[in-house]
Motif scaffolding. Structure first.
Motif, mmCIF file in Angstrom:
data_model
loop_
_atom_site.group_PDB
_atom_site.id
_atom_site.type_symbol
_atom_site.label_atom_id
_atom_site.label_comp_id
_atom_site.label_asym_id
_atom_site.label_seq_id
_atom_site.Cartn_x
_atom_site.Cartn_y
_atom_site.Cartn_z
ATOM 1 N N THR A 42 14.035 36.103 -19.141
ATOM 2 C CA THR A 42 14.043 34.664 -19.428
ATOM 3 C C THR A 42 12.704 34.013 -19.126
ATOM 4 N N CYS A 52 6.061 31.330 -26.873
ATOM 5 C CA CYS A 52 7.514 31.187 -26.746
ATOM 6 C C CYS A 52 7.963 30.075 -25.807
ATOM 7 N N SER A 54 8.871 30.256 -22.806
ATOM 8 C CA SER A 54 9.866 30.660 -21.803
ATOM 9 C C SER A 54 9.325 30.513 -20.384
ATOM 10 N N TYR A 108 15.755 27.543 -19.262
ATOM 11 C CA TYR A 108 15.570 28.474 -20.376
ATOM 12 C C TYR A 108 16.415 27.954 -21.533
#
Length: 109
Positions: A42, A52, A54, A108
């Motif tokens: 995650t 991304c 994350s 997340y």
């Protein structure tokens, strides 16, 4: 000085005082992974390429971070849970000037 102190609040709301080396070319995302402060898979999903979000964190205490780059800004423009103090951990390279940094790991998606 080769180590700095950083406060990282995990996604459960627990704050951790961590020691981060400044002489190993690490970034904040890697520190979070090394201390296992986020569930496996995650954080750093893209491998630290600013693709991304994350590893998004909210900067609570800024001792003097570098300005956000264009790639980081573009990724955050498309990310979830973004706040005015959002940064990507993969883009925050550990340097002595970051001593005293305090961040909270963003949820997340």
């Amino acid at each position: 000085m080769s180590d700095i102190n950083i406060k990282i609040t995990d996604r459960e709301g627990v704050t951790h005082d961590v020691v981060a080396p400044t002489d190993m070319s690490m970034n904040l995302m890697e520190i979070i992974r090394a201390y296992e402060l986020a569930e496996e898979g995650t954080i750093g999903v893209c491998g630290g390429m600013a693709m991304c979000a994350s590893c998004q964190v909210y900067v609570e205490e800024d001792p003097g971070l570098d300005e956000m780059g264009a790639e980081e800004d573009a990724m955050l423009a498309e990310a979830y849970h973004v706040k005015d103090n959002s940064r990507l951990g993969c883009q925050l390279h550990i340097v002595p000037e970051m001593n005293g940094l305090a961040v909270e790991i963003a949820p997340y998606p």
